[in-house]
Structures are given as C-alpha cells and as structure tokens.
Design a protein around this motif. Structure first.
Motif, PDB file in Angstrom:
ATOM      1  N   ARG A 155       0.970  -1.294  -0.054  1.00  0.00           N
ATOM      2  CA  ARG A 155       0.054   0.154   0.253  1.00  0.00           C
ATOM      3  C   ARG A 155       0.951   1.298  -0.161  1.00  0.00           C
ATOM      4  O   ARG A 155       0.672   2.209  -0.781  1.00  0.00           O
ATOM      5  N   ASN A 156       1.823   1.405   1.007  1.00  0.00           N
ATOM      6  CA  ASN A 156       2.793   2.469   0.892  1.00  0.00           C
ATOM      7  C   ASN A 156       3.727   2.699  -0.240  1.00  0.00           C
ATOM      8  O   ASN A 156       3.601   3.925  -0.864  1.00  0.00           O
ATOM      9  N   ALA A 157       3.935   1.456  -1.084  1.00  0.00           N
ATOM     10  CA  ALA A 157       4.472   1.455  -2.343  1.00  0.00           C
ATOM     11  C   ALA A 157       3.604   2.217  -3.288  1.00  0.00           C
ATOM     12  O   ALA A 157       4.103   3.166  -4.140  1.00  0.00           O
TER      13      ALA A 157
ATOM     14  N   LEU B 146      11.866   9.582   1.722  1.00  0.00           N
ATOM     15  CA  LEU B 146      12.098   9.283   0.655  1.00  0.00           C
ATOM     16  C   LEU B 146      11.673  10.272  -0.484  1.00  0.00           C
ATOM     17  O   LEU B 146      12.279  10.584  -1.414  1.00  0.00           O
ATOM     18  N   LEU B 147      10.221  10.782  -0.394  1.00  0.00           N
ATOM     19  CA  LEU B 147       9.789  11.880  -1.043  1.00  0.00           C
ATOM     20  C   LEU B 147      10.558  13.306  -0.960  1.00  0.00           C
ATOM     21  O   LEU B 147      10.861  13.783  -2.034  1.00  0.00           O
TER      22      LEU B 147
ATOM     23  N   THR C  15      16.378   4.129   3.750  1.00  0.00           N
ATOM     24  CA  THR C  15      15.097   3.899   4.661  1.00  0.00           C
ATOM     25  C   THR C  15      13.909   3.688   3.851  1.00  0.00           C
ATOM     26  O   THR C  15      13.767   3.774   2.261  1.00  0.00           O
ATOM     27  N   GLY C  16      12.925   3.123   4.400  1.00  0.00           N
ATOM     28  CA  GLY C  16      11.548   2.858   3.780  1.00  0.00           C
ATOM     29  C   GLY C  16      10.499   3.878   4.160  1.00  0.00           C
ATOM     30  O   GLY C  16       9.290   3.584   3.578  1.00  0.00           O
ATOM     31  N   ASN C  17      10.640   4.944   5.078  1.00  0.00           N
ATOM     32  CA  ASN C  17       9.806   6.046   5.126  1.00  0.00           C
ATOM     33  C   ASN C  17       9.488   6.787   3.961  1.00  0.00           C
ATOM     34  O   ASN C  17      10.282   7.384   3.510  1.00  0.00           O
TER      35      ASN C  17
ATOM     36  N   PHE D 109       3.458   5.918  -2.713  1.00  0.00           N
ATOM     37  CA  PHE D 109       4.670   6.648  -3.008  1.00  0.00           C
ATOM     38  C   PHE D 109       4.817   6.894  -4.637  1.00  0.00           C
ATOM     39  O   PHE D 109       4.902   7.983  -4.903  1.00  0.00           O
ATOM     40  N   LYS D 110       4.519   5.738  -5.549  1.00  0.00           N
ATOM     41  CA  LYS D 110       4.150   5.947  -7.001  1.00  0.00           C
ATOM     42  C   LYS D 110       3.310   7.012  -7.479  1.00  0.00           C
ATOM     43  O   LYS D 110       3.612   7.855  -8.323  1.00  0.00           O
ATOM     44  N   ARG D 111       2.366   7.003  -6.616  1.00  0.00           N
ATOM     45  CA  ARG D 111       1.321   8.175  -6.905  1.00  0.00           C
ATOM     46  C   ARG D 111       1.642   9.394  -6.679  1.00  0.00           C
ATOM     47  O   ARG D 111       1.576  10.576  -7.522  1.00  0.00           O
ATOM     48  N   MET D 112       2.468   9.581  -5.449  1.00  0.00           N
ATOM     49  CA  MET D 112       3.020  11.068  -5.257  1.00  0.00           C
ATOM     50  C   MET D 112       4.065  11.447  -6.252  1.00  0.00           C
ATOM     51  O   MET D 112       4.297  12.519  -6.725  1.00  0.00           O
TER      52      MET D 112
END
Length: 336
Positions: free
Chosen positions: A6-8, A166-167, A160-162, A11-14
């Motif tokens: 879900r987080n991935a 990352l953004l 990091t996976g945060n 992230f891709k959408r952002m």
C-alpha cells in the motif's frame, strides 16, 4: 526499499504528481539484476550506505570538477584573471581547505581573489550569495564577482523505507551554477533585497549532519505555511512587507525557487498570480528537480535567455526562495 504494498502505491502516485521528469547526479547509475538502481562504483549498496566521512571525501574530490564545468559554460576565458571576488554557496559538503580555495585552484583564478563562503543555508543561499555580490559591486564598481552555487544533493541518500523521507530526498538532484555580477549594464539589474521569517515554522525544514550523511526533514505543512504567509504579505501591502508596498501585478517576471510542485502552487495561490507566471520555475523543476541553492540560478538563467516567453527591456522582476527558518529571501530586479 518500501516493503508495504500500500505504501509503495502511495509513493508511486506521489512521484507521478511531482512535476519532475529528470534529475541529475554526478554518480553514474547502474541497474543490477535484482532491479536495485545504484551507481557503477557501488557507493550505495543495500545494507551498506556510506558514513558521513566517506561522503565528505567524495564531495572534496568531485565538487571542484563540477564547478569547473559551470565556469566553462559561463565562458570566462580571457576574463578569469579579472575576477576580484569569489562567492561560493553550498550546503551539501564541508572541507578545509575550503571549497572556495579548491575552486580557485581548479579554475585557475588569481590566488589573491577575495573569497566568501555562504555555508549550510539551504535553498535560499542563492539570494544571499547574490546579495553579497551586490554589496561588493556597490562598494567598488570595478569589482567583478564570480558567484558559484554548488550542490551535490545525491551525496546524501538515506537507506529508509519511510515515505516522507524518500519523497524529500527524491525531490533533489545535483546542480551547479556560475554567474558573474558586475556594474556592467547587461543581463539583469539587481535592485534590492529583503528577507522575512514565517512565525512558528522553525521545524518545518531542517538539514542536520548525521552519521550517515546529512538528514533532511521537509514537512508536508510547508506549502500551506508559505501560501498563508504570502497571502498575508499581499494583503498588508506596506513598505515593511516582502512586496515593499507594491502589488504582484506590478511585476512582469517571476523567478521563484523551484522547491517542488506544491511550493510553486503555494506561491502562485498566495500572490494570486496568473497560471503562466511561474513558467520558468516549473520548467526548471521539470528538467532538473530541486538542486537546493543552484535552483534559483537556473531559473534566472532562463529569464536571461527569455526561454519560451518574451520579456521586454526594463521589465520589473521579483525573485524569491524559501528555506530553513522557515524563511523567505527575496530580491527585485530589472531586465536590461
């Protein structure tokens, strides 16, 4: 590095909404068979990201070469010996002898040139470096000030996976600019400078030295704070404000630090600007991402080249950049 599906997806959408097509790094990228994109030297290895000392050694080695490329692009051949002052802005590396001295040697400048380093000020250091050059030339009209903004942002990737971290990291790319500030009536005329700080926002943007490089924190509240502050500046409209008693419509050219799509949206909304006013800033964001202090200089380069729009002589312009504090640094200028 994001394990949760879900987080991935978030992230891709952002990333898809970021308004950035390209960023550049002095590292040469390589994709291994497992799909982990890294550099050909193995500087970034899963589970083995380097410490701060290793990153600073790389800055010392690479930064002067990047600066020399920017100076070559500026076309100062035959004029380098006339440079009287050097101002260098950077927040992505430290070394002594300083990056200013390394640039003097690499560029073949006069060893007696007066040097100033604007260090660790972040994205708005472009304005501060130009302000120093402005003061130098006003005090001595014969001064010829070389301004270098040099940022190796990809030197500080964190493992990091945060998503928020990352953004923040992936907004940034590497960039270096070189500019000449003189009393010659060409290019753009720097008119005046002014800074302001947004109250209760000191923690919104932070940049601290950690054991694994420099740690960036960029709060999601930054665009909203900027938008509200600029709307207030527009409404107050007095001589003490950021607009110095003028109105946004009094300026035909806008050079805004391309800190991110939402930052540019906030400036556009806060000042009530027309949709094409930030044409150059959005173009730089699209083509290079956020290069910290070098970014605004890239925008000004497009203004100088009148890329994509027609700018008449003697057009009034407004430049502004944002950074830690949360502060806004600005200057007005005139195209000549």
């Amino acid at each position: 590095m994001i394990d949760d599906r879900r987080n991935a997806a978030i992230f891709k959408r952002m990333v898809g909404r970021a308004g950035i097509d390209h960023r550049f790094s002095y590292f040469v990228p390589e994709t291994d068979p497992d799909g982990f994109t890294a550099d050909t030297e193995g500087f970034y290895r899963p589970g083995q990201f380097p410490g701060t000392a290793t990153r600073m050694a790389r800055f010392e080695k690479t930064a002067p070469m990047i600066a020399e490329q920017a100076l070559d692009a500026l076309g100062l051949d035959g004029e380098r010996e006339r440079i009287t002052h050097l101002v260098v802005a950077s927040c992505t590396g430290f070394v002594a002898p300083g990056i200013d001295q390394l640039i003097v040697k690499a560029a073949g400048l006069n060893p007696g040139v007066e040097r100033t380093v604007v260090g660790f000020m972040g994205c708005y250091a472009a304005v501060n470096s130009l302000r120093l050059a402005h003061h130098f030339v006003r005090s001595d009209p014969a001064a010829r000030v070389l301004v270098v903004n040099l940022e190796l942002c990809t030197l500080h990737f964190q493992e990091t996976g945060n998503i928020e971290q990352l953004l923040s990291m992936l907004l940034f790319g590497d960039g270096c600019s070189a500019a000449l500030v003189t009393a010659d009536e060409t290019g753009i005329a720097l008119d005046d400078f002014r800074a302001t700080t947004i109250a209760d926002s000191a923690d919104a943007i932070t940049w601290r030295i950690g054991d694994q490089g420099f740690d960036m924190h960029l709060s999601g509240e930054v665009p909203g704070k900027i938008q509200r502050a600029l709307k207030f500046e527009t409404e107050r409209n007095d001589g003490d404000g950021l607009l110095r008693g003028t109105r946004p419509e009094d300026y035909g050219v806008w050079a805004v630090h391309a800190g991110g799509r939402t930052i540019l949206d906030a400036v556009e909304s806060g000042f009530g600007l027309p949709g094409d006013a930030l044409h150059w800033s959005r173009g730089v964001l699209r083509d290079f991402g956020n290069m910290s202090s070098a970014t605004l200089m890239f925008v000004l380069q497009r203004v100088l080249g009148q890329a994509g729009l027609s700018v008449d002589r003697a057009t009034k312009g407004f430049a502004v950049a944002f950074g830690p504090g949360l502060a806004a640094e600005s200057f007005r200028f005139t195209t000549v």
